[in-house]
Design an enzyme around this catalytic site. Structure first.
Site, PDB file in Angstrom:
ATOM      1  N   THR A  62       0.847  -1.190   0.000  1.00  0.00           N
ATOM      2  CA  THR A  62       0.000   0.000   0.000  1.00  0.00           C
ATOM      3  C   THR A  62       0.882   1.239   0.000  1.00  0.00           C
ATOM      4  O   THR A  62       2.112   1.143  -0.062  1.00  0.00           O
ATOM      5  CB  THR A  62      -0.978  -0.023   1.198  1.00  0.00           C
ATOM      6  N   LYS A  66       3.649   1.542  -3.756  1.00  0.00           N
ATOM      7  CA  LYS A  66       3.089   0.781  -4.881  1.00  0.00           C
ATOM      8  C   LYS A  66       3.931   0.893  -6.147  1.00  0.00           C
ATOM      9  O   LYS A  66       3.930  -0.020  -6.978  1.00  0.00           O
ATOM     10  CB  LYS A  66       1.654   1.224  -5.174  1.00  0.00           C
ATOM     11  N   ALA A 130      -8.778  11.290 -11.251  1.00  0.00           N
ATOM     12  CA  ALA A 130      -7.844  10.718 -12.226  1.00  0.00           C
ATOM     13  C   ALA A 130      -6.552  10.262 -11.546  1.00  0.00           C
ATOM     14  O   ALA A 130      -5.470  10.365 -12.108  1.00  0.00           O
ATOM     15  CB  ALA A 130      -7.531  11.739 -13.327  1.00  0.00           C
ATOM     16  N   GLY A 131      -6.683   9.728 -10.343  1.00  0.00           N
ATOM     17  CA  GLY A 131      -5.532   9.186  -9.636  1.00  0.00           C
ATOM     18  C   GLY A 131      -5.343   7.707  -9.930  1.00  0.00           C
ATOM     19  O   GLY A 131      -5.877   7.178 -10.917  1.00  0.00           O
ATOM     20  N   ARG A 154     -10.176  17.688 -12.244  1.00  0.00           N
ATOM     21  CA  ARG A 154      -9.783  19.099 -12.265  1.00  0.00           C
ATOM     22  C   ARG A 154      -8.639  19.343 -13.246  1.00  0.00           C
ATOM     23  O   ARG A 154      -8.573  20.379 -13.896  1.00  0.00           O
ATOM     24  CB  ARG A 154      -9.383  19.545 -10.851  1.00  0.00           C
ATOM     25  N   LYS A 157      -5.146  16.828 -18.144  1.00  0.00           N
ATOM     26  CA  LYS A 157      -4.019  16.037 -18.654  1.00  0.00           C
ATOM     27  C   LYS A 157      -3.987  14.652 -18.015  1.00  0.00           C
ATOM     28  O   LYS A 157      -3.783  13.637 -18.697  1.00  0.00           O
ATOM     29  CB  LYS A 157      -2.708  16.779 -18.394  1.00  0.00           C
ATOM     30  N   ILE A 221     -15.397   4.968  -3.560  1.00  0.00           N
ATOM     31  CA  ILE A 221     -14.395   4.001  -3.095  1.00  0.00           C
ATOM     32  C   ILE A 221     -13.911   4.313  -1.682  1.00  0.00           C
ATOM     33  O   ILE A 221     -13.215   3.511  -1.076  1.00  0.00           O
ATOM     34  CB  ILE A 221     -13.197   3.896  -4.061  1.00  0.00           C
ATOM     35  N   GLN A 251     -10.875  -6.967  -3.692  1.00  0.00           N
ATOM     36  CA  GLN A 251      -9.492  -6.933  -4.173  1.00  0.00           C
ATOM     37  C   GLN A 251      -8.626  -7.838  -3.296  1.00  0.00           C
ATOM     38  O   GLN A 251      -7.677  -8.458  -3.767  1.00  0.00           O
ATOM     39  CB  GLN A 251      -8.952  -5.494  -4.265  1.00  0.00           C
TER      40      GLN A 251
END
Length: 280
Positions: A62, A66, A130-131, A154, A157, A221, A251
């Protein structure tokens, strides 16, 4: 005797030992799952070498390791390679291999709760954020065959980079959070992947939920709190909910499967974990 564990920092309050000891019990296997906390001040390479010397069968990874673990492995499965992130490691035939179970874990939790959603691969999905989690979920949904997966963030890209993971049949739009507020009614599944709402119920949701499609599934999540403000608002507008702790369980189920070749029915674990989280 399965020797398993978790590396990361901080991890003293991790629920993984409880989950995996229950999985070991349900599988009728002997083993142990331990926490191997590695602080940023410690020599990471040295600590990984120590871990490998323990004849451990596998371990979870974790934050914040990672990505950092990857150079210490002998190979990655295709998903971990695409994610550039590993959360599960197995020791096999003298070598160490990395996997990423987040995306498949999410799909399993979704299918368990709402199997009907998988009847139409043209269902429209919106991912907020978008992580790393967004990347894993987008990839898993795309690999499963869903073709309409949009991303709102936000920073455009980062969302555009994730969109490149789509298969040739995917139709992905990338737009701002403000734009997402205007078109939530278009979606059959809305997934909140940011840390907004974590540990604090009172935080304002990333989007304002007003108009939603009938029978839409709204997912967060975050699992502390179980019912985030985002999920509460969605329920008040008639949405079906998918809670974050179910992804955590599934998971882990997939990681356990990688280590033992046994897929264990989670039975009552979902309710048991819910009770633990609500009691904190």
């Amino acid at each position: 005797m399965y020797q398993l564990g978790l590396i990361g920092y901080p991890i003293q309050h991790s629920l993984s030992p409880w989950i995996h000891h229950r999985l070991l019990d349900n599988a009728g296997l002997e083993g142990n799952y331990r926490l191997f906390e590695i602080s940023p001040e410690e020599d990471f390479a040295e600590k990984i070498q120590e871990l490998k010397s323990k004849e451990i069968k596998g371990f979870n990874v974790t934050v914040p390791y990672k990505q950092k673990i990857i150079p210490y492995l002998d190979g990655l499965d295709s998903t971990a390679e695409e994610m550039h992130a590993v959360n599960t490691v197995i020791h096999k035939n003298g070598k160490w291999y990395g996997y990423n179970t987040d995306g498949i874990g999410y799909l399993r939790s979704l299918k368990h709760a709402y199997p009907d959603f998988f009847n139409d691969l043209k269902n429209k999905v919106l991912i907020l954020g978008a992580g790393g989690a967004a990347r894993a979920l987008f990839y898993a949904l795309s690999q499963k065959g869903f073709v309409n997966i949009d991303i709102a963030n936000r920073t455009l890209k980062k969302a555009e980079d994730i969109a490149q993971l789509g298969n040739n049949n995917s139709n992905t739009n990338v737009f701002t959070i403000e734009k997402a507020n205007e078109c939530l009614h278009n979606y059959d599944l809305i997934i909140q992947t940011t840390s907004v709402g974590m540990k604090s119920f009172g935080l304002k949701p990333i989007v304002t939920i007003e108009r939603l499609k009938k029978d839409v599934i709204v997912s967060d999540i975050v699992y502390q709190p179980i019912v985030t403000k985002f999920l509460q608002d969605a329920e008040e507008h008639g949405a079906r909910l998918l809670f974050g702790h179910t992804m955590l369980l599934y998971q882990a189920q997939y990681a356990f499967e990688i280590w033992t070749n046994k897929r264990i029915d989670l039975k009552d674990m979902e309710n048991e974990l819910l009770a633990i989280l609500e009691g904190r």
